[in-house]
Scaffold this active site. Structure first.
Site, PDB file in Angstrom:
ATOM      1  N   ASP A  79      40.885  39.190  42.260  1.00  0.00           N
ATOM      2  CA  ASP A  79      40.364  38.623  43.508  1.00  0.00           C
ATOM      3  C   ASP A  79      40.179  39.705  44.573  1.00  0.00           C
ATOM      4  O   ASP A  79      40.855  40.728  44.547  1.00  0.00           O
ATOM      5  CB  ASP A  79      41.340  37.538  44.008  1.00  0.00           C
ATOM      6  CG  ASP A  79      40.691  36.601  45.008  1.00  0.00           C
ATOM      7  OD1 ASP A  79      39.442  36.555  45.081  1.00  0.00           O
ATOM      8  OD2 ASP A  79      41.433  35.922  45.735  1.00  0.00           O
TER       9      ASP A  79
ATOM     10  N   HIS B   6      31.626  43.258  43.750  1.00  0.00           N
ATOM     11  CA  HIS B   6      31.702  42.877  42.325  1.00  0.00           C
ATOM     12  C   HIS B   6      31.352  44.082  41.451  1.00  0.00           C
ATOM     13  O   HIS B   6      31.979  44.336  40.429  1.00  0.00           O
ATOM     14  CB  HIS B   6      30.746  41.720  42.018  1.00  0.00           C
ATOM     15  CG  HIS B   6      31.079  40.463  42.757  1.00  0.00           C
ATOM     16  ND1 HIS B   6      32.352  39.957  42.833  1.00  0.00           N
ATOM     17  CD2 HIS B   6      30.312  39.606  43.481  1.00  0.00           C
ATOM     18  CE1 HIS B   6      32.352  38.849  43.551  1.00  0.00           C
ATOM     19  NE2 HIS B   6      31.126  38.618  43.957  1.00  0.00           N
TER      20      HIS B   6
ATOM     21  N   SER C 185      35.201  31.386  37.775  1.00  0.00           N
ATOM     22  CA  SER C 185      35.765  30.041  37.586  1.00  0.00           C
ATOM     23  C   SER C 185      34.646  28.999  37.573  1.00  0.00           C
ATOM     24  O   SER C 185      33.531  29.270  38.038  1.00  0.00           O
ATOM     25  CB  SER C 185      36.758  29.722  38.713  1.00  0.00           C
ATOM     26  OG  SER C 185      36.064  29.491  39.923  1.00  0.00           O
TER      27      SER C 185
ATOM     28  N   LEU D 191      43.961  45.865  21.298  1.00  0.00           N
ATOM     29  CA  LEU D 191      44.079  44.961  22.456  1.00  0.00           C
ATOM     30  C   LEU D 191      43.116  43.776  22.319  1.00  0.00           C
ATOM     31  O   LEU D 191      41.939  43.954  22.011  1.00  0.00           O
ATOM     32  CB  LEU D 191      43.748  45.743  23.737  1.00  0.00           C
ATOM     33  CG  LEU D 191      43.714  44.929  25.033  1.00  0.00           C
ATOM     34  CD1 LEU D 191      45.111  44.424  25.408  1.00  0.00           C
ATOM     35  CD2 LEU D 191      43.128  45.754  26.181  1.00  0.00           C
TER      36      LEU D 191
END
Ligand code: IPE
Ligand code: IPE
Ligand code: MG
Length: 251
Positions: A22, A39, A67, A133
């Protein structure tokens, strides 16, 4: 190796770290720039943190990138984010492969524009055999959406006689979530000074250690990750038991 990195106890690493990335918009606006500039710079942090996790040998990293609620942002920002996503995946997929990193996506992919779905599918296929990963991107994701989907699927199984309602358990519910392949996160980090979960992994974070920092996502680097891990390693995870019980028989 930095001094912070050297302090990390390799025997007590979280297996799964989840991050709410965020603060991109504020970071940009504080510099008098457009939110998209934030961004764009956030991608640098993604690169650094993915590399940091891979170097440490973290098993799973989940990044909350977009989201379901973020679809309600101005079209210019949403479109810019989608283009950035596709562009980044295209550029990074080789690096992921070189580092044996497998990409996963959780979320309502059908909401994404076709070109983004296509690019993601290719990247998922291309990294599918990697065993290092496990990098999970939460895209068009929200926990309540995920839970509704899970409940619908479970209801269908019961309705069609493949499942008895009293077979529904916590483990069964977990198997119907988008995260069925992954262990629950042990450490959840949120950047940029907000103290909330914003519809992220509500079921899975039940016993996660939460770490909040004021650092904005585009400024978040490996050193900040190490700080979060060191903080996590100082915590006593009790899972409802008493401290004495935990000290007698560490988990
Ligand atoms: C996080 O940064 C990235 C996304 C939600 C896509 P924000 O865009 O939420 O940045 P702030 O919170 O407005 O600063
Ligand atoms: C959460 O951040 C979602 C992502 C980081 C992708 P938001 O910036 O959308 O959350 P709120 O609106 O501040 O709760
Ligand atoms: Mg935000």
């Amino acid at each position: 190796m930095s001094s912070l990195e050297a302090k990390i106890d390799r025997q007590k690493l979280p297996r799964h770290i989840a991050i709410i990335m965020d603060g991109n918009g504020r970071w940009a606006q504080e510099k008098g720039q457009d939110r998209l500039y934030g961004h764009f710079h956030g991608v640098e942090s993604v690169r650094d943190i993915v590399e940091g996790c891979a170097e440490l040998g973290i098993g799973y990293l989940t990044l909350y990138a977009f989201s379901t609620e973020n679809w309600d942002r101005p079209a210019k920002e949403v479109n810019g984010l989608m283009e950035l996503l596709v562009d980044t995946i295209r550029k990074e997929v080789e690096t992921l492969n070189r580092n044996n990193i497998k990409l996963h996506v959780i979320g309502d992919r059908a909401m994404l524009p076709d070109y983004a779905q296509q690019e993601l599918k290719e990247a998922l296929d291309m990294t599918g055999v990697n065993t290092g990963l496990q990098l999970v991107m939460a895209l068009s994701y929200s926990s309540r959406w995920e839970m509704v989907e899970a409940v619908k699927k479970i209801a269908r199984e019961v309705q069609e006689g493949r499942l008895q309602s009293d077979e529904i358990s916590q483990e069964l519910i977990a198997r119907y979530l988008c995260t069925s392949e992954f262990p629950d996160p042990e450490l959840m980090i949120r950047t940029s000074g907000e103290y909330r979960i914003s519809n992220f992994l509500l079921y899975q974070l039940a016993y996660a250690e939460l770490y909040f920092t004021d650092v904005r996502w585009p400024d978040f680097r490996k050193e900040n990750l190490y700080e979060a891990i060191l903080d996590y390693q100082q915590r006593e995870r009790r899972f409802g038991k008493t401290s004495a019980q935990i000290q007698e028989a560490p988990l």
